[in-house]
Design an enzyme around this catalytic site. Sequence first.
Site, mmCIF file in Angstrom:
data_model
loop_
_atom_site.group_PDB
_atom_site.id
_atom_site.type_symbol
_atom_site.label_atom_id
_atom_site.label_comp_id
_atom_site.label_asym_id
_atom_site.label_seq_id
_atom_site.Cartn_x
_atom_site.Cartn_y
_atom_site.Cartn_z
ATOM 1 N N GLU A 137 0.753 -1.300 -0.059
ATOM 2 C CA GLU A 137 -0.171 0.154 -0.047
ATOM 3 C C GLU A 137 0.816 1.323 0.166
ATOM 4 O OE1 GLU A 137 -2.926 -0.269 3.187
ATOM 5 O OE2 GLU A 137 -3.962 -2.164 2.093
ATOM 6 N N GLU A 284 -5.165 -9.210 0.259
ATOM 7 C CA GLU A 284 -5.615 -9.132 1.632
ATOM 8 C C GLU A 284 -7.310 -9.018 1.697
ATOM 9 O OE1 GLU A 284 -4.001 -6.234 4.087
ATOM 10 O OE2 GLU A 284 -1.894 -6.843 3.952
#
EC number: 3.2.1.39
Length: 511
Positions: A137, A284
Amino acid sequence: MAFTSMVSTVPVLFFFFTLLLISANSSSLSHNIKVQEQDKDPFVGFNIGTDVSNLLSPTELVKFLQAQKVNHVRLYDADPELLKALAKTKVRVIISVPNNQLLAIGSSNSTAASWIGRNVVAYYPETLITAISVGDEVLTTVPSSAPLLLPAIESLYNALVASNLHTQIKVSTPHAASIMLDTFPPSQAYFNQTWHSIMVPLLQFLSKTGSPLMMNLYPYYVYMQNKGVVPLDNCLFEPLTPSKEMVDPNTLLHYTNVLDAMVDAAYVSMKNLNVSDVAVLVTESGWPSKGDSKEPYATIDNADTYNSNLIKHVFDRTGTPLHPEMTSSVYIYELFNEDLRAPPVSEASWGLFYGNSTPVYLLHVSGSGTFLANDTTNQTYCIAMDGVDAKTLQAALDWACGPGRSNCSEIQPGESCYQPNNVKGHASFAFNSYYQKEGRASGSCDFKGVAMITTTDPSHGSCIFPGSKKVGNRTQTVVNSTEVAAGEATSRSLSRGFCVTIMILVTFSIL
């Protein structure tokens, strides 16, 4: 990781229709999306974090993965001992470059080559490394490192080419859902223009190399930031009536769950940048089993429901409304509770298991083959956790034998389970009595966080715990009851409190 996926929200339109509309023919939207040869069939894997106080040793961890039939894992680093332990197994591994290594790798081809030598060439093919996730991220959590992202990816790829491993091992980077804007309806989604200078060449690289777009997608955060608008059932993959289905007004495609809508938003966002042949890999997704007072929907029931239904959804191979021919593989966040992570409470409560491998809860994934042996464990027990102070245990014991109506006769003086005469031993028997009485139901082994599930029979000597195979034909006296602990009852009622769908056009925020 999980917490960073809730960084930002944007207003979008969400439609609830009472009438079943005719779905558009999605076959015309299909594209020749590239998937790794060895992973043509969709799979479910697990993220393995290491912020755990009592994590299994690498050898024990690999044995545990094999026992649980887990064949895909994602690591947040490239731990040498674990990679050694995974050698000559069938477990496929994504290794990672942590964010703090991007500078060195992104600014030096030799550093990238050295990293590949140490962490890939040294173990492959004995250890089945399938991909490298570069950073985590990065665009939303460490934007200052964004200019280094693509150079790091390309340098690592070039090092793989030099070792003739570039066709077997893919290189990509996981993104938070917040890099997309206007994600519902999915047909309107697009990547934040702030990152176009990075996303355009990145997607071109992924297309050229047959690598996936890695996305961290959390319906949990969608629900938490849009309570009262997004029904809980839509987030949990629960069965919906047509009136509760989400309908994209531009395509008339029906969405029965939030995750599919997020995946399709990623496909549309890529198409808007003229890329239509890159697969989405969900690196995820998950649901926390415990939270603080501000996180009432982080419960064992909801975590069990989400992850069980997610697994079934992947193995059903139904794809998404936009791409019914293409089912995204998913890595569940995460395998173990990372009890060393900083608050909020939910950050330490995403795991299916505690660090010592005892389950936090048992998934219900019947029909999903041999995946996750914990679903088929017929004999499970509920016992007191180690390290809990006697006063707290005594309060839980008193509830179990009182309002909980456990059968506590065997721990009375002179009875078979009175010894050892200590609160932990008595609490374990009472907790297990309640757990078995409730049919080993999800949420029935908690007692405000002082109990845990185990697959090891706690019976000893002449003391036979309810549910034990040692019981034989012995009749166990139990008292039927519909009562649950006050805290559990409250969270359950709250978790269903936002499931009434008002059939109106509303504006809301979504990741």
